[in-house]
Design an enzyme around this catalytic site. Structure first.
Site, PDB file in Angstrom:
ATOM      1  N   ARG A 112      15.827  -9.825 -57.915  1.00 29.48           N
ATOM      2  CA  ARG A 112      16.135 -10.706 -59.050  1.00 29.48           C
ATOM      3  C   ARG A 112      17.141 -11.774 -58.638  1.00 29.48           C
ATOM      4  O   ARG A 112      18.235 -11.458 -58.169  1.00 29.48           O
ATOM      5  CB  ARG A 112      16.677  -9.863 -60.213  1.00 29.48           C
ATOM      6  CG  ARG A 112      16.990 -10.657 -61.467  1.00 29.48           C
ATOM      7  CD  ARG A 112      17.306  -9.756 -62.629  1.00 29.48           C
ATOM      8  NE  ARG A 112      18.629  -9.162 -62.573  1.00 29.48           N
ATOM      9  CZ  ARG A 112      19.197  -8.452 -63.561  1.00 29.48           C
ATOM     10  NH1 ARG A 112      18.515  -8.224 -64.676  1.00 29.48           N
ATOM     11  NH2 ARG A 112      20.402  -7.943 -63.427  1.00 29.48           N
ATOM     12  N   GLY A 115      16.516 -14.151 -62.942  1.00 29.46           N
ATOM     13  CA  GLY A 115      15.975 -13.325 -64.028  1.00 29.46           C
ATOM     14  C   GLY A 115      15.003 -14.043 -64.943  1.00 29.46           C
ATOM     15  O   GLY A 115      14.702 -13.560 -66.037  1.00 29.46           O
ATOM     16  N   HIS A 116      14.462 -15.198 -64.502  1.00 31.21           N
ATOM     17  CA  HIS A 116      13.586 -15.973 -65.374  1.00 31.21           C
ATOM     18  C   HIS A 116      12.109 -15.639 -65.224  1.00 31.21           C
ATOM     19  O   HIS A 116      11.266 -16.368 -65.757  1.00 31.21           O
ATOM     20  CB  HIS A 116      13.805 -17.467 -65.151  1.00 31.21           C
ATOM     21  CG  HIS A 116      15.026 -18.004 -65.825  1.00 31.21           C
ATOM     22  ND1 HIS A 116      15.004 -18.524 -67.091  1.00 31.21           N
ATOM     23  CD2 HIS A 116      16.313 -18.068 -65.422  1.00 31.21           C
ATOM     24  CE1 HIS A 116      16.231 -18.907 -67.434  1.00 31.21           C
ATOM     25  NE2 HIS A 116      17.041 -18.638 -66.440  1.00 31.21           N
ATOM     26  N   ASP A 117      11.768 -14.585 -64.515  1.00 31.54           N
ATOM     27  CA  ASP A 117      10.367 -14.152 -64.466  1.00 31.54           C
ATOM     28  C   ASP A 117       9.927 -13.869 -65.905  1.00 31.54           C
ATOM     29  O   ASP A 117      10.487 -13.008 -66.583  1.00 31.54           O
ATOM     30  CB  ASP A 117      10.239 -12.895 -63.606  1.00 31.54           C
ATOM     31  CG  ASP A 117       8.795 -12.470 -63.398  1.00 31.54           C
ATOM     32  OD1 ASP A 117       8.112 -12.190 -64.403  1.00 31.54           O
ATOM     33  OD2 ASP A 117       8.344 -12.413 -62.250  1.00 31.54           O
ATOM     34  N   GLY A 182      17.122 -19.329 -61.216  1.00 26.52           N
ATOM     35  CA  GLY A 182      17.606 -19.007 -59.878  1.00 26.52           C
ATOM     36  C   GLY A 182      16.773 -19.677 -58.790  1.00 26.52           C
ATOM     37  O   GLY A 182      15.548 -19.802 -58.910  1.00 26.52           O
ATOM     38  N   HIS A 186      12.463 -19.678 -58.038  1.00 24.62           N
ATOM     39  CA  HIS A 186      11.957 -21.016 -58.357  1.00 24.62           C
ATOM     40  C   HIS A 186      11.325 -21.673 -57.133  1.00 24.62           C
ATOM     41  O   HIS A 186      10.166 -22.113 -57.185  1.00 24.62           O
ATOM     42  CB  HIS A 186      13.106 -21.882 -58.892  1.00 24.62           C
ATOM     43  CG  HIS A 186      12.683 -23.251 -59.339  1.00 24.62           C
ATOM     44  ND1 HIS A 186      12.011 -23.453 -60.520  1.00 24.62           N
ATOM     45  CD2 HIS A 186      12.840 -24.474 -58.778  1.00 24.62           C
ATOM     46  CE1 HIS A 186      11.773 -24.757 -60.665  1.00 24.62           C
ATOM     47  NE2 HIS A 186      12.264 -25.392 -59.614  1.00 24.62           N
ATOM     48  N   LEU A 474       2.007 -19.588 -60.659  1.00 27.02           N
ATOM     49  CA  LEU A 474       2.778 -18.379 -60.370  1.00 27.02           C
ATOM     50  C   LEU A 474       4.102 -18.322 -61.133  1.00 27.02           C
ATOM     51  O   LEU A 474       4.480 -17.267 -61.654  1.00 27.02           O
ATOM     52  CB  LEU A 474       3.055 -18.285 -58.865  1.00 27.02           C
ATOM     53  CG  LEU A 474       3.883 -17.070 -58.426  1.00 27.02           C
ATOM     54  CD1 LEU A 474       3.104 -15.774 -58.638  1.00 27.02           C
ATOM     55  CD2 LEU A 474       4.313 -17.198 -56.966  1.00 27.02           C
ATOM     56  N   ASN A 475       4.810 -19.444 -61.221  1.00 30.79           N
ATOM     57  CA  ASN A 475       6.116 -19.413 -61.872  1.00 30.79           C
ATOM     58  C   ASN A 475       6.039 -19.350 -63.396  1.00 30.79           C
ATOM     59  O   ASN A 475       7.073 -19.225 -64.061  1.00 30.79           O
ATOM     60  CB  ASN A 475       6.970 -20.611 -61.434  1.00 30.79           C
ATOM     61  CG  ASN A 475       7.674 -20.354 -60.116  1.00 30.79           C
ATOM     62  OD1 ASN A 475       7.559 -19.272 -59.535  1.00 30.79           O
ATOM     63  ND2 ASN A 475       8.409 -21.337 -59.622  1.00 30.79           N
ATOM     64  N   TYR A 476       4.823 -19.448 -63.941  1.00 23.66           N
ATOM     65  CA  TYR A 476       4.618 -19.137 -65.371  1.00 23.66           C
ATOM     66  C   TYR A 476       3.937 -17.767 -65.435  1.00 23.66           C
ATOM     67  O   TYR A 476       2.830 -17.628 -65.924  1.00 23.66           O
ATOM     68  CB  TYR A 476       3.749 -20.192 -66.055  1.00 23.66           C
ATOM     69  CG  TYR A 476       4.391 -21.555 -66.209  1.00 23.66           C
ATOM     70  CD1 TYR A 476       5.744 -21.770 -65.923  1.00 23.66           C
ATOM     71  CD2 TYR A 476       3.646 -22.642 -66.649  1.00 23.66           C
ATOM     72  CE1 TYR A 476       6.318 -23.022 -66.072  1.00 23.66           C
ATOM     73  CE2 TYR A 476       4.217 -23.900 -66.801  1.00 23.66           C
ATOM     74  CZ  TYR A 476       5.554 -24.087 -66.510  1.00 23.66           C
ATOM     75  OH  TYR A 476       6.122 -25.330 -66.658  1.00 23.66           O
TER      76      TYR A 476
END
Length: 535
Positions: A112, A115-117, A182, A186, A474-476
């Protein structure tokens, strides 16, 4: 006879011991003690010092450390699976030891950064697990002489922008608009921001990186090799190791930039969204116009509001003149524009309306333990949606009630980069869609309703978006598109979401994963699988 009885007794004892071992996994306290001992040995640190960075569930600080970087309140309930141990490393050697000791104890490790997953995959698991919380590794070292910066995985984007601003007012970095995100997740996931049309993705400016591999070795680009370096520059770091940080090239920004927001309702909104598709991805690359589409109520009547939120890397007069020609439906007036510095525009995009009077130091606020409930999904559009399609979309959004859409235009620099230059394959698309819904109430029924809105709207959009495979970002993070149990069908399960995220680049990612982590130690519910073993 005595020998036979003794042998039988021995067998029985062994059987009972084995049975009891299977029936009762090691207690969390014994796991903690074993981990601390191992960590102490590997780092050559006294155990009393180690315990400052290793938290068991009985530690009074455990809950606050866990909650600090939970960004989605859906995964902050009493029933959410909790880690047996949280490790908060303060050095590369700490990370190396954490990997080796976790592997020895056969625990899953969740990594982590900020923590924005969106699905909480960096801090939850249905298997026994540890969290490796990178938030203490937050160094941002800017070298203006060669226009580069080393940014640690646990640093936030706000800290990166602040660090650059302290050294230069005419440099920036093409990353995201949320300052608490983070760096580790990202950048490794091909993060982007409002300079994406001018400069492309964050990973297009990565020059070097440091990672801890499955054997606990700290590797830079030269030591890890070009394959692994390529993989962690857009393929998600957590499948391959623990990213410690990236060396990035800074980009020039003008001394004055312009921001604006324009809103339309009803039929004006339909016209604006329809025309935006032919302007947003094709206009001057210095202009990024994000489109927000949201159901609203006006005078007790439900309608849809379309808002263009924009950054122009230049003066207000120039963008007003440009859009008067290209996008008259927007109706942009100079009074709606605000000129400011690039760092102030970053503040404005983070909803600081008084950005020109705000101290950039606010970017150092990590806004800990402040989660709201939410769900995100993603799509890509390759051909314009017809006007009647926009009308039907608006009707569906009014019917559903809350879920909104965000259209992010590509084109410009994005379209010029090869699809296999990084693991991120969606360069040639017109725009990306984010499905977005937030709520504040903690209620299983309310949550079910909003998750269903997301699924229904996603299904409705099928005919308008990319196909074979339907693409995703992936980041969404979105577990609706598939998860991996990491059993005998691991490759097949991974291929479902892997092709959606990475297209043809999935094959190269799988080969690299198999080479660098053949035992699949670094894994999560949507990680890159290894190649299936030959029978």
């Amino acid at each position: 006879m005595i020998k036979t009885q003794t042998f039988t007794s021995l067998l029985l004892s062994l059987f009972l011991f084995s049975f009891s071992s299977l029936a009762a996994p090691p207690s969390s306290s014994s796991v903690y003690e074993s981990f601390v001992q191992c960590f102490s040995d590997k780092t050559k640190s006294p155990q009393a010092q180690v315990t400052k960075n290793v938290f068991s569930q009985t530690n009074p600080s455990y809950s606050s450390v866990l909650r600090a970087y939970i960004r989605n309140a859906r995964f902050n309930t009493s029933s959410t699976p909790k880690p047996t141990i949280i490790v908060t490393p303060r050095s590369d050697s700490h990370v190396s030891a954490a990997v080796i000791c976790s592997k020895t104890l056969n625990f899953v490790v969740k990594i982590r950064s900020g923590g924005h997953d969106y699905e909480g995959l960096s801090y939850i698991s249905d298997k026994p697990f540890f969290i490796l919380d990178m938030s203490n590794l937050r160094n941002v070292s800017v070298n203006i002489a060669d226009q580069t910066a080393w940014i640690s995985a646990g640093a936030t984007l706000g800290e990166v922008y602040y660090g650059i601003w302290q050294k230069s007012k005419v440099h920036g970095f093409p990353a995201g608009v949320c300052p608490t995100v983070g760096v580790g997740g990202h950048v490794s996931g091909a993060g982007y921001g409002n300079m994406v049309r001018k400069y492309g993705l964050s990973v297009d400016y990565v020059e070097d990186a440091k990672i801890v591999d499955v054997n606990g070795r700290v590797l830079d680009r030269k030591a890890m090799g070009e394959d692994l370096f390529w993989a962690i520059s857009g393929g998600g770091g957590a499948s391959f190791g623990v990213v410690l940080g990236y060396k990035v090239k800074l980009v020039p920004v003008p001394s004055t930039v312009t921001v604006f927001r324009v809103e339309q309702l009803d039929s004006g909104a339909v016209d604006m969204v329809h025309k935006w598709q032919s302007v947003g991805p094709k206009t001057d690359r210095n202009l990024f116009m994000r489109m927000l589409i949201q159901p609203v109520t006006r005078n007790k009547v439900k309608t849809v509001r379309a808002s263009v939120v924009a950054l122009f890397l230049g003066r207000a007069d120039d963008v007003v003149s440009l859009l008067a020609k290209e996008f008259p439906e927007l109706g942009l007036k100079k009074e709606a524009c605000k000129e400011m510095t690039w760092i102030q525009s970053a503040l404005w995009w983070d909803n600081n309306e008084n950005a020109t009077k705000t101290d950039p130091k606010v970017f150092l606020d990590r806004d800990l333990d402040s989660a709201t409930f939410g769900k995100r999904k993603s799509d890509y559009v390759a051909t314009e949606i017809p006007r009647d399609g926009i009308e039907s979309l608006f009707k569906k959004m009014i019917e559903l009630g809350k879920i909104g859409l965000v259209f992010n235009p590509y084109g410009g620099k994005m379209a010029e980069v090869a699809e296999d230059a990084t693991p991120f394959p969606h360069r040639k698309k017109l725009f990306k869609i984010q499905y977005s819904v937030n709520w504040k109430e903690s209620s299983p029924e309310i949550e079910k309703g909003f998750l269903n809105q997301a699924k229904v709207l996603y299904s409705f959009m099928t005919g308008f978006v990319s196909k074979n495979p339907r693409n995703a970002y992936l980041n969404y993070r979105d577990v609706d598109i598939g998860v991996n149990d990491h059993g005998v069908n691991s490759y097949k399960e991974g291929e479902v979401y892997g092709r959606m995220y990475f297209g043809n680049n999935f094959d190269r990612l799988v080969k690299i994963k198999t080479a660098v982590d053949p035992g699949n130690f670094f894994r999560n519910e949507q990680s890159i699988p290894t190649l299936p073993r030959k029978a």
